[in-house]
Enzyme design. Structure first.
Site, PDB file in Angstrom:
ATOM      1  CG  ASP A  27      -1.583   1.164   1.289  1.00 39.56           C
ATOM      2  OD1 ASP A  27      -2.546   1.709   0.627  1.00 39.56           O
ATOM      3  OD2 ASP A  27      -1.372   2.001   2.616  1.00 39.56           O
ATOM      4  CB  ALA A  28       0.816   4.459  -1.829  1.00 40.46           C
ATOM      5  CE1 TYR A  29      -0.059   9.238  -1.296  1.00 39.97           C
ATOM      6  CE2 TYR A  29      -1.718   7.610  -2.249  1.00 39.97           C
ATOM      7  CZ  TYR A  29      -0.788   8.841  -2.463  1.00 39.97           C
ATOM      8  OH  TYR A  29      -0.495   9.226  -3.533  1.00 39.97           O
ATOM      9  NE  ARG A  58      -4.837   7.842   5.516  1.00 33.54           N
ATOM     10  CZ  ARG A  58      -4.741   7.069   4.492  1.00 33.54           C
ATOM     11  NH1 ARG A  58      -5.039   7.777   3.250  1.00 33.54           N
ATOM     12  NH2 ARG A  58      -4.247   5.881   4.286  1.00 33.54           N
ATOM     13  CB  SER A 134      -1.893   3.279  -4.039  1.00 37.26           C
ATOM     14  OG  SER A 134      -2.479   4.349  -3.408  1.00 37.26           O
ATOM     15  CG  ASN A 135      -7.765   3.395  -2.191  1.00 34.91           C
ATOM     16  OD1 ASN A 135      -8.231   2.499  -2.791  1.00 34.91           O
ATOM     17  ND2 ASN A 135      -8.295   3.739  -0.769  1.00 34.91           N
TER      18      ASN A 135
END
Length: 238
Positions: A27-29, A58, A134-135
Site C-alpha cells: 500500500d502507498a499512503y 486523512r 494504492s487508492n
C-alpha cells in the site's frame, strides 16, 4: 584451525533477506509514504491544531473513498484529497485556509518512511517482484514514487483508477493476481491500514500489517499473517 574459526566469528555477518514469496506488494499512503508529512511541513504556519487538521483530512479522504465505492460514484483520489482538505479546513477554523494550495502541493511530494528505500532495495536484490497497490491516482503515485527515488526498485504501480473502485473491493486486489499471473497466496501484501489488510486477507493474499502507531487489533476474523512495527521486519521474517 582454531584461529581461523575465531577470525570467522569476529567478522560482521552480512545481512540477508529470507524471501518466502514471489512478490511483495505495498500500500502507498501510510505504508510507504507518511500521509501527515504535508501538514507537518507547514506546521509553523498552521498552528497548534495542525495534527487535528491532518487527522481529519486523512479520515475524510478514506471515508469518501468507501462511500463512493458503495454507491458506484467513482471520483479519483486526488479529487477526494482536495474535498477532504476543504472539509478539514472548515472543521478546524484556527487553520489558515490560505494554506490550501501549499498543503495540496506538499501532498504530491510526501516523505517516505526512513526504512523504506533500504527495505525495498533488499527485497528487490533477493529476486522478488515489487509493486504498489494504492487508492492513489496514477499521477499522484508517479509523483510520490519519483520524489522518494523508488522508481528504480518497483516493477509495477497499480492504481484503483483502472477499475474505478476503491479498496477493499476485491477487484482492486485482483489487479495484481491477474496482472502478474500469480495465485493470491504467492503475494505478500503489506499495509499500515488494518481495514486494507482485512480486505487483502479476504481476497487470499498473505498479509502483513505494518502497525506503525500501535493501534489495537480489529477485524479478528480476517487476521494478518504477521504484525510488524515497520517494514524493516520483512528482512528478517520474509
Amino acid at each position: 584451525m582454531h584461529c581461523n574459526l575465531c577470525l570467522r566469528l569476529a567478522l560482521p555477518r552480512r545481512r540477508t533477506v529470507t524471501m518466502h514469496h514471489a512478490a511483495y506488494v505495498f500500500d502507498a499512503y501510510g505504508t510507504l509514504f507518511d500521509v501527515h508529512a504535508a501538514v507537518r511541513r507547514h506546521a509553523d504556519q498552521i498552528g497548534p491544531d495542525g495534527q487535528l487538521l491532518s487527522e481529519i483530512w486523512r479520515a475524510k479522504q478514506l471515508e469518501y473513498s468507501w462511500v463512493r465505492t458503495l454507491m458506484g460514484a467513482y471520483a479519483d483520489f486526488w479529487q477526494l484529497t482536495e474535498q477532504a482538505l476543504d472539509f478539514a479546513l472548515r472543521k478546524v477554523p484556527s487553520a489558515d485556509k490560505g494554506l490550501r494550495a501549499k498543503l495540496l502541493d506538499a501532498y504530491w511530494r510526501l516523505d517516505c518512511y526512513p526504512e523504506v528505500p533500504a527495505v525495498l532495495k533488499a527485497l528487490k536484490a533477493s529476486g522478488a517482484k515489487l509493486a504498489i497497490l494504492s487508492n492513489g491516482s496514477p499521477e499522484m503515485l508517479e509523483a510520490a514514487v519519483k520524489s522518494a527515488a523508488l522508481d528504480q526498485v518497483l516493477d509495477d504501480i497499480y492504481s484503483v483508477d483502472a477499475v474505478k473502485r476503491f479498496k477493499t473491493d476485491p477487484s482492486v486486489y485482483d489487479m495484481v493476481a491477474t496482472g502478474w499471473r500469480l495465485y493470491p497466496g504467492a503475494v505478500s501484501f503489506q499495509s499500515s491500514n488494518r481495514w486494507d489488510v482485512a480486505g487483502a486477507t479476504k481476497f487470499g493474499f498473505r498479509t502483513v500489517w505494518i502497525n506503525r502507531s500501535n493501534q489495537p487489533e480489529e477485524y479478528r476474523d480476517l487476521p494478518p499473517a504477521l504484525i510488524l512495527p515497520s517494514l524493516e521486519g520483512l528482512l528478517a521474517t520474509g
